[in-house]
Design a protein around this motif. Structure first.
Motif, PDB file in Angstrom:
ATOM      1  N   ALA A 193       8.327   7.109 -24.588  1.00  0.00           N
ATOM      2  CA  ALA A 193       9.581   6.570 -24.048  1.00  0.00           C
ATOM      3  C   ALA A 193       9.302   5.445 -23.059  1.00  0.00           C
ATOM      4  O   ALA A 193      10.021   4.445 -23.021  1.00  0.00           O
ATOM      5  CB  ALA A 193      10.382   7.687 -23.381  1.00  0.00           C
ATOM      6  N   GLU A 194       8.252   5.592 -22.252  1.00  0.00           N
ATOM      7  CA  GLU A 194       7.890   4.551 -21.305  1.00  0.00           C
ATOM      8  C   GLU A 194       7.439   3.297 -22.035  1.00  0.00           C
ATOM      9  O   GLU A 194       7.806   2.176 -21.655  1.00  0.00           O
ATOM     10  CB  GLU A 194       6.784   5.049 -20.373  1.00  0.00           C
ATOM     11  N   GLY A 195       6.636   3.467 -23.098  1.00  0.00           N
ATOM     12  CA  GLY A 195       6.216   2.318 -23.890  1.00  0.00           C
ATOM     13  C   GLY A 195       7.402   1.605 -24.519  1.00  0.00           C
ATOM     14  O   GLY A 195       7.473   0.372 -24.533  1.00  0.00           O
ATOM     15  N   GLN A 196       8.352   2.392 -25.046  1.00  0.00           N
ATOM     16  CA  GLN A 196       9.549   1.807 -25.639  1.00  0.00           C
ATOM     17  C   GLN A 196      10.386   1.087 -24.594  1.00  0.00           C
ATOM     18  O   GLN A 196      10.960   0.015 -24.852  1.00  0.00           O
ATOM     19  CB  GLN A 196      10.384   2.900 -26.315  1.00  0.00           C
ATOM     20  N   ARG A 197      10.450   1.666 -23.392  1.00  0.00           N
ATOM     21  CA  ARG A 197      11.210   1.031 -22.318  1.00  0.00           C
ATOM     22  C   ARG A 197      10.623  -0.333 -21.968  1.00  0.00           C
ATOM     23  O   ARG A 197      11.353  -1.321 -21.808  1.00  0.00           O
ATOM     24  CB  ARG A 197      11.213   1.929 -21.079  1.00  0.00           C
ATOM     25  N   LEU A 198       9.307  -0.397 -21.861  1.00  0.00           N
ATOM     26  CA  LEU A 198       8.657  -1.667 -21.554  1.00  0.00           C
ATOM     27  C   LEU A 198       8.845  -2.672 -22.681  1.00  0.00           C
ATOM     28  O   LEU A 198       9.028  -3.869 -22.441  1.00  0.00           O
ATOM     29  CB  LEU A 198       7.169  -1.428 -21.284  1.00  0.00           C
ATOM     30  N   ALA A 199       8.789  -2.186 -23.925  1.00  0.00           N
ATOM     31  CA  ALA A 199       8.997  -3.075 -25.067  1.00  0.00           C
ATOM     32  C   ALA A 199      10.410  -3.653 -25.051  1.00  0.00           C
ATOM     33  O   ALA A 199      10.625  -4.839 -25.322  1.00  0.00           O
ATOM     34  CB  ALA A 199       8.742  -2.320 -26.374  1.00  0.00           C
ATOM     35  N   LYS A 203      11.549  -7.601 -24.805  1.00  0.00           N
ATOM     36  CA  LYS A 203      12.442  -8.247 -25.757  1.00  0.00           C
ATOM     37  C   LYS A 203      13.625  -8.893 -25.051  1.00  0.00           C
ATOM     38  O   LYS A 203      14.024 -10.016 -25.382  1.00  0.00           O
ATOM     39  CB  LYS A 203      12.927  -7.216 -26.782  1.00  0.00           C
ATOM     40  N   ARG A 204      14.193  -8.168 -24.088  1.00  0.00           N
ATOM     41  CA  ARG A 204      15.312  -8.737 -23.354  1.00  0.00           C
ATOM     42  C   ARG A 204      14.881  -9.967 -22.558  1.00  0.00           C
ATOM     43  O   ARG A 204      15.630 -10.939 -22.440  1.00  0.00           O
ATOM     44  CB  ARG A 204      15.917  -7.690 -22.415  1.00  0.00           C
ATOM     45  N   LYS A 205      13.671  -9.920 -22.019  1.00  0.00           N
ATOM     46  CA  LYS A 205      13.147 -11.063 -21.280  1.00  0.00           C
ATOM     47  C   LYS A 205      12.981 -12.265 -22.197  1.00  0.00           C
ATOM     48  O   LYS A 205      13.342 -13.399 -21.838  1.00  0.00           O
ATOM     49  CB  LYS A 205      11.801 -10.699 -20.647  1.00  0.00           C
ATOM     50  N   GLN A 206      12.448 -12.037 -23.399  1.00  0.00           N
ATOM     51  CA  GLN A 206      12.258 -13.125 -24.356  1.00  0.00           C
ATOM     52  C   GLN A 206      13.600 -13.719 -24.772  1.00  0.00           C
ATOM     53  O   GLN A 206      13.755 -14.942 -24.856  1.00  0.00           O
ATOM     54  CB  GLN A 206      11.501 -12.603 -25.578  1.00  0.00           C
ATOM     55  N   GLN A 207      14.585 -12.846 -25.025  1.00  0.00           N
ATOM     56  CA  GLN A 207      15.910 -13.328 -25.393  1.00  0.00           C
ATOM     57  C   GLN A 207      16.525 -14.147 -24.265  1.00  0.00           C
ATOM     58  O   GLN A 207      17.165 -15.170 -24.496  1.00  0.00           O
ATOM     59  CB  GLN A 207      16.808 -12.142 -25.748  1.00  0.00           C
ATOM     60  N   TYR A 208      16.315 -13.672 -23.042  1.00  0.00           N
ATOM     61  CA  TYR A 208      16.845 -14.393 -21.882  1.00  0.00           C
ATOM     62  C   TYR A 208      16.202 -15.770 -21.759  1.00  0.00           C
ATOM     63  O   TYR A 208      16.892 -16.779 -21.530  1.00  0.00           O
ATOM     64  CB  TYR A 208      16.601 -13.577 -20.620  1.00  0.00           C
TER      65      TYR A 208
END
Length: 291
Positions: A193-199, A203-208
């Motif tokens: 879950a932590e790995g997924q959270r970081l992923a 992704k949100r950072k890249q989209q931003y």
């Protein structure tokens, strides 16, 4: 030694307090009945308070007598209870001494068992981030739990941790961060879950960042168009040059025997465009606005 009660004998205890219960009960019932039928009015507050005080006084008289008889009945028992406690205190002293010795024996046994468990842990070959303190089950110190059972549980844990570490290393993203979390928690689901959270954050950072880049490009384009419009309004000569950000039309066709026509777009500052204009004038190159 036998404990014998000499007074009162077994059938000599007070079994019933005899009193004129029915007579008193009938008298009280008749008296309170009168109060039940009284319909007080708003201006009879003093009468209501007086009647309530009389009833409370009557109730208190019965309660006082009940408490007095209870004290009389309990006095011999209370003395007997205190006498028995003095004797049982004599028995408690050796019991406490025995308990203390048993506790010392049990503590030494647990210390020996702890040392055996530590030695066993060192032979299992756990991963570096696994310590005995993290996996120690307090039940292992119980005399009923054998070392063989403890060894079996340790090996099962070793196998499980190895499998879960392999699972985490196979994650497509952020396996390192997930493994670091797993080392702290030994919880596979939490680590994934932590790995997924970081992923998701990445992704949100890249989209931003992509959105910010698009906004910046759009802003630059609009500013360039505004600059071109201002240049066209302020300088008629510059307007004749190829304006910035006009639609590019590239074609090449002969106009005369030794002349060709070439339409193209030029990007530059006002000074650069003016320099280009002067160059074309000096070299007798004909130019004009592309419609």
């Amino acid at each position: 030694m036998e404990l014998r009660i000499t007074n009162p004998e077994e059938n000599g205890f007070l079994k019933e307090i005899q009193w004129n219960q029915e007579e008193v009960k009938s008298w009280v019932a008749a008296r309170v009945q009168d109060y039940k039928t009284i319909a007080y009015t708003a201006d009879q507050a003093k009468d209501m308070k007086r009647d309530r005080a009389d009833l409370n006084k009557l109730k208190a008289a019965f309660e006082d007598e009940r408490k007095r008889l209870k004290k009389v009945c309990m006095e011999p028992y209370n003395r007997f209870e205190q006498q028995v406690k003095e004797i049982t205190a004599l028995i408690d002293e050796p019991i406490q001494l025995i308990d203390s010795q048993l506790s010392e024996i049990e503590e030494r046994r647990k210390q020996l068992k702890q040392k055996e468990i530590e030695d066993l842990f060192g032979t299992i070959g756990f991963q570096d981030f696994i310590t005995l303190e993290r996996i120690m089950d307090p039940k292992w110190l119980n005399a009923t739990v054998s070392l063989n059972k403890i060894e079996e549980q340790m090996k099962n844990l070793l196998f499980r941790v190895g499998t879960e570490v392999s699972t985490i290393n196979s994650l497509p993203e952020f396996s390192f961060e997930a493994l670091e979390n797993y080392k702290k928690t030994l919880d596979l689901n939490m680590a994934i879950a932590e790995g997924q959270r970081l992923a998701d954050i990445q992704k949100r950072k890249q989209q931003y960042e992509e959105e910010q880049k698009r906004i910046a490009e759009e802003k630059a384009r609009q500013e360039a168009e505004e600059l071109t419009a201002k240049q066209q309004e302020g300088d008629e000569t510059v307007k004749e040059a190829t304006p910035v950000n006009e639609t590019v039309i590239v074609r090449e066709e002969p106009v005369a025997t030794d002349l060709i026509q070439l339409d193209f777009r030029v990007f530059g500052t006002r000074e650069q465009i003016m320099a280009l204009r002067n160059y074309m004038i000096e070299n007798q190159i004909k130019f004009g606005k592309v419609e």
